[in-house]
Design an enzyme around this catalytic site. Structure first.
Site, short mmCIF file in Angstrom:
data_model
loop_
_atom_site.label_atom_id
_atom_site.label_comp_id
_atom_site.label_asym_id
_atom_site.label_seq_id
_atom_site.Cartn_x
_atom_site.Cartn_y
_atom_site.Cartn_z
N HIS A 1 0.83 -1.21 0.00
CA HIS A 1 0.00 0.00 0.00
C HIS A 1 0.87 1.26 0.00
O HIS A 1 1.23 1.75 1.06
CB HIS A 1 -0.90 0.00 1.23
CG HIS A 1 -1.78 -1.21 1.33
ND1 HIS A 1 -1.29 -2.46 1.68
CD2 HIS A 1 -3.11 -1.37 1.12
CE1 HIS A 1 -2.30 -3.33 1.68
NE2 HIS A 1 -3.40 -2.70 1.35
N GLY B 1 -3.56 -3.48 11.40
CA GLY B 1 -4.05 -3.94 10.09
C GLY B 1 -5.56 -4.12 10.16
O GLY B 1 -6.28 -3.59 9.32
N HIS C 1 -4.02 3.20 -3.38
CA HIS C 1 -4.23 2.74 -2.00
C HIS C 1 -3.49 1.42 -1.73
O HIS C 1 -2.73 1.33 -0.78
CB HIS C 1 -5.73 2.54 -1.71
CG HIS C 1 -5.98 1.64 -0.54
ND1 HIS C 1 -6.04 2.11 0.75
CD2 HIS C 1 -6.10 0.28 -0.46
CE1 HIS C 1 -6.20 1.08 1.57
NE2 HIS C 1 -6.25 -0.04 0.87
N GLU D 1 -17.58 -4.13 24.49
CA GLU D 1 -16.78 -5.36 24.65
C GLU D 1 -15.54 -5.35 23.76
O GLU D 1 -14.43 -5.65 24.22
CB GLU D 1 -17.64 -6.60 24.36
CG GLU D 1 -18.80 -6.81 25.32
CD GLU D 1 -20.04 -5.98 24.98
OE1 GLU D 1 -20.06 -5.31 23.92
OE2 GLU D 1 -21.00 -5.99 25.78
N HIS E 1 -28.73 -15.03 24.87
CA HIS E 1 -27.75 -14.89 25.95
C HIS E 1 -27.09 -16.22 26.32
O HIS E 1 -26.36 -16.27 27.30
CB HIS E 1 -28.43 -14.29 27.19
CG HIS E 1 -28.67 -12.82 27.07
ND1 HIS E 1 -29.39 -12.26 26.04
CD2 HIS E 1 -28.28 -11.78 27.86
CE1 HIS E 1 -29.44 -10.94 26.20
NE2 HIS E 1 -28.76 -10.63 27.29
C1 TPP Z 1 -11.37 -4.40 9.92
C2 TPP Z 1 -10.86 -4.26 8.54
N1 TPP Z 1 -11.72 -4.28 7.51
C3 TPP Z 1 -11.28 -4.17 6.25
C4 TPP Z 1 -9.95 -4.05 5.98
C5 TPP Z 1 -9.45 -3.98 4.55
N2 TPP Z 1 -8.96 -2.61 4.28
C6 TPP Z 1 -7.66 -2.29 4.33
S1 TPP Z 1 -7.37 -0.68 4.04
C7 TPP Z 1 -9.00 -0.37 3.81
C8 TPP Z 1 -9.48 1.01 3.46
C9 TPP Z 1 -9.03 1.96 4.46
O1 TPP Z 1 -9.25 3.27 4.10
P1 TPP Z 1 -8.35 4.37 4.75
O2 TPP Z 1 -8.13 4.05 6.16
O3 TPP Z 1 -8.94 5.66 4.42
O4 TPP Z 1 -6.96 4.15 4.04
P2 TPP Z 1 -6.33 4.91 2.81
O5 TPP Z 1 -6.90 4.30 1.58
O6 TPP Z 1 -6.67 6.34 2.94
O7 TPP Z 1 -4.89 4.62 2.94
C10 TPP Z 1 -9.74 -1.52 3.96
C11 TPP Z 1 -11.21 -1.61 3.81
C12 TPP Z 1 -9.07 -4.05 7.08
N3 TPP Z 1 -7.76 -3.97 6.94
N4 TPP Z 1 -9.55 -4.12 8.34
#
Ligand code: TPP
Ligand code: MG
Length: 661
Positions: free
Chosen positions: A26, A114, A261, A411, A473
């Site tokens: 990325h 992550g 990205h 939680e 529950h």
């Molecule tokens: C809980 C979770 N859901 C989905 C992802 C997959 N994912 C990685 S980056 C991203 C988009 C994030 O957007 P942003 O934080 O704005 O990052 P940017 O593109 O600006 O670097 C997603 C959906 C992940 N890493 N974690």
């Protein structure tokens, strides 16, 4: 001397080149946050690249962990033991530069990130730990615990629900040393975010009680520096710095778009970006003047040396506290730990209390709290049900510190915060909720396990025994579900003594999280021999034996009583049986084959009894054994009635045994 812009561009170059070489990763976030990284790490971060474990270092967390090349660049450039060869093997097997920052791989990575939203939530835990430890250890004129926690996060972290849970609590606590940077680039994976993310983020954080610095140009060194100074001047509120940035800045054709990205820019675009940035160096070549501009080794040594002097003065005046601080930061148990534990287990075995295991757990907590000042207990708004508190705790309230936390109905946030506290060091966090709501916090539990952190989950109301609240529950698949998480120790103790052993094993296990699965309802009690007390620690042992047994009943938790009664009933019908209690399958699995065979005699038929799904037990009972369990959802009724309804009766156990003999 290299300019600041050149220093920032070094992050861009390393990030795009490493991602290009791996053809995976990325580049957008590191290229968009390069200036923010430069200002924070060169002007503000108090850290020592030569000693990533220095107790009072500022903590840095990259919550948008997909931008991992940003933290690897910062660590490499400032002088951590992360050579260029590691960056060149970014995302490859055995590289310290894993795809996402993994705790325990590259020095200086404070937590694994992550799974979006959890890094910021860990950071809240780090900042809470700092506040609680400062309260316990600092003395007038001796601020030995005094550091910032800095976080970078993207839109994704802010969209995730867990960030709402934890940032709200951070505001209530007034965590003045928590400073977060929002990479406000208007982009996430699906593209421009205005179609799915239109929160008033600044307003949201203000409503939580944060200080918010709005509208900072994330590419303007001076503006970023000013914002950080402002954040530091606010000591009673966490700060969010909203940084307008351009994702992938420097890439002429891909910046500002989701195209950069999560994919390599491509050779051609990398070349064009070099031109645009005026970066004339080959991939992975950093000129000496740029290294010199980044190097923090001398500064870091001096910072730590100054703190060491401070600590020496503290040690002179408060030798006991200083020794305690060192012990706790080293994750060591108190010197008299084993002696206390042995006494506790013996006493419990002698007392013979027939109580719910959640109550037995509270009795243990009460005792352990005397021995373990590192205990920071808590519950997600179920303190009175989980029985997680005791008289000696001071409850945190608003900005007032203490050592027991009401997390509110949060939680997942609780799990992520506990991970942050455990990673910070000096604190042993445990938190309670209904076992059913394990699923709400499950990825946080998985992260405890992945990072091998000692976090203790107190999960009460563990089965249909929960009763009248009904199927929503009543956990059915939850206990076995947890057993499938590698590194997660799962204990389902059957009475007060097993509960005491489970708790003490959890505390002594400094490199694993533990789930304590406990009953709402009262259970019986079995007095044990010394050998049996040792057996509990082995996870499975013979509780009741006889000559020439024809069947082995294996039971856990509240079903231990049923196994014992069934054993009697079988005897009356002329069927000799052995009862094995198996409070922790993981501990049992670690025993040698001879021990396992001495408990689960090869060739003897087996029947498991646990008020949960039966599949997991096939591994112990085999295909010619049977399981008494529940593979449907529960019902609303008093717990006792439900046990009868779902076949947790002596008659059904006897019938099941007969079916396999
Ligand atoms: C809980 C979770 N859901 C989905 C992802 C997959 N994912 C990685 S980056 C991203 C988009 C994030 O957007 P942003 O934080 O704005 O990052 P940017 O593109 O600006 O670097 C997603 C959906 C992940 N890493 N974690
Ligand atoms: Mg974004």
């Amino acid at each position: 001397m290299a300019s600041r812009q050149e220093l920032a561009n070094a992050i861009r170059a390393l990030s795009m080149d490493a991602v290009q070489k791996a053809n995976s990763g990325h580049p957008g976030a590191p290229m968009g946050m390069a200036e923010i990284g430069e200002v924070l790490w060169n002007n503000h971060m108090n850290h020592n690249p030569s000693n990533p474990d220095w107790a009072n270092r500022d903590r840095f967390i990259l919550s948008n962990g997909h931008g991992s090349m940003l933290i690897y660049s910062l660590l490499h450039l400032t002088g951590y033991d992360l050579p260029m060869s590691e960056i060149q093997s970014f995302r490859q097997l055995h590289s310290k530069c894993a795809g996402h920052p993994e705790y325990g791989y590259a020095p200086g990575v404070e937590t694994t990130t992550g799974p979006l939203g959890q890094g910021i939530s860990n950071a809240v835990g780090f900042a809470m730990a700092e506040k609680l430890l400062a309260n316990q250890f600092n003395k007038p004129g001796h601020d030995i615990v005094d550091h910032y926690t800095y976080v970078f996060m993207g839109d994704g972290c802010l969209m995730e629900g867990v960030s709402h849970e934890t940032c709200a609590l951070a505001g209530t606590w007034g965590l003045g040393k928590l400073i977060a940077f929002w990479d406000d680039n208007g982009i996430s994976i699906d593209g421009h975010i205005e179609g799915w993310y239109t929160d008033d983020t600044a307003g949201r954080f203000e409503s939580y009680g944060w200080h918010v610095v709005r509208g900072v140009d994330g590419h303007d060194f001076e503006a970023i520096d000013k914002a950080i100074q402002e954040a530091k001047s606010v000591s009673d509120k966490p700060t969010l710095i909203c940084c307008k940035t351009i994702i992938g800045k420097g890439s002429p054709n891909k910046s500002g778009s989701h195209d950069c990205h999560g994919a390599a820019l491509g050779e051609e675009e990398v070349a064009l970006t070099r031109k645009e940035l005026g970066w004339e160096h080959d991939p992975f070549v950093i000129p000496q003047d740029i290294y010199d501009g980044w190097n923090q080794k001398d500064k870091g040594q001096q910072s730590e040396a100054a703190w060491n002097d401070k600590f020496a003065a503290y040690e002179k005046e408060f030798p006991e506290l200083a020794a305690e601080f060192k012990r706790r930061m080293a994750n060591e148990l108190p010197a008299d730990w084993q002696q206390k534990v042995d006494a506790l287990i013996k006493e419990t075995n002698a007392a013979g209390d027939k109580v719910a295991t959640r109550k037995a757990s509270q009795n243990v907590i009460t005792k352990l709290a005397e021995t373990l000042p590192e205990f920071v207990g808590g519950s997600a708004d179920l303190t009175g049900s989980n029985l997680t508190s005791c008289g000696s705790f001071e409850h945190v309230s608003g900005k007032k510190p203490g050592n027991y936390i009401s997390y509110g109905v949060r939680e997942f946030g609780m799990a992520a915060i506990m991970n942050g506290m455990a990673l910070h060091g000096g604190i042993l966090p445990y938190g309670g909720t209904f076992h059913m709501f394990t699923d709400y916090m499950r990825n946080g539990m998985r992260m405890s396990a992945l990072m091998k952190q000692r976090v203790i989950y107190v999960l009460t109301h563990d089965s249909i025994g929960q009763g009248e609240d009904g199927p929503t529950h009543q956990p059915i698949e939850t206990t076995s579900g947890l057993r499938f998480i590698p590194n997660m120790e799962v204990w389902r103790p059957g009475d007060a003594t097993e509960t005491a052993v489970a708790w003490t094993q959890a505390v002594a296990n400094t490199s694993n999280p533990t789930s304590l699965v406990l009953t709402r309802q009262g259970v019986g009690f079995n007095e044990r021999t010394d050998e049996q007390l040792e057996g509990i620690k082995k996870g499975g042992y013979v509780l009741c034996d006889c000559d020439d047994y024809k069947v082995i009943l294996i039971a856990t938790g509240s079903e231990l009583d049923l196994a014992m009664k069934s054993c009697e009933a079988l005897k009356a019908e002329g069927i000799a049986s052995r009862v094995v209690s198996m409070p922790c399958t993981h501990a049992f699995d670690r025993q040698d084959q001879a021990y396992k065979d001495s408990v689960l005699t090869p060739g003897v038929k087996r029947v498991s009894i646990e008020a949960g799904v039966t599949d997991y037990w096939t591994k112990y009972v085999g295909l010619d054994g049977a399981s008494v369990g529940i593979n449907t959802y529960g019902e609303s009724a008093p717990g006792g009635k439900l046990f009868e309804h779902f076949g947790f009766t002596v008659e059904n156990v006897v019938k099941t045994v007969k079916s396999v003999l």
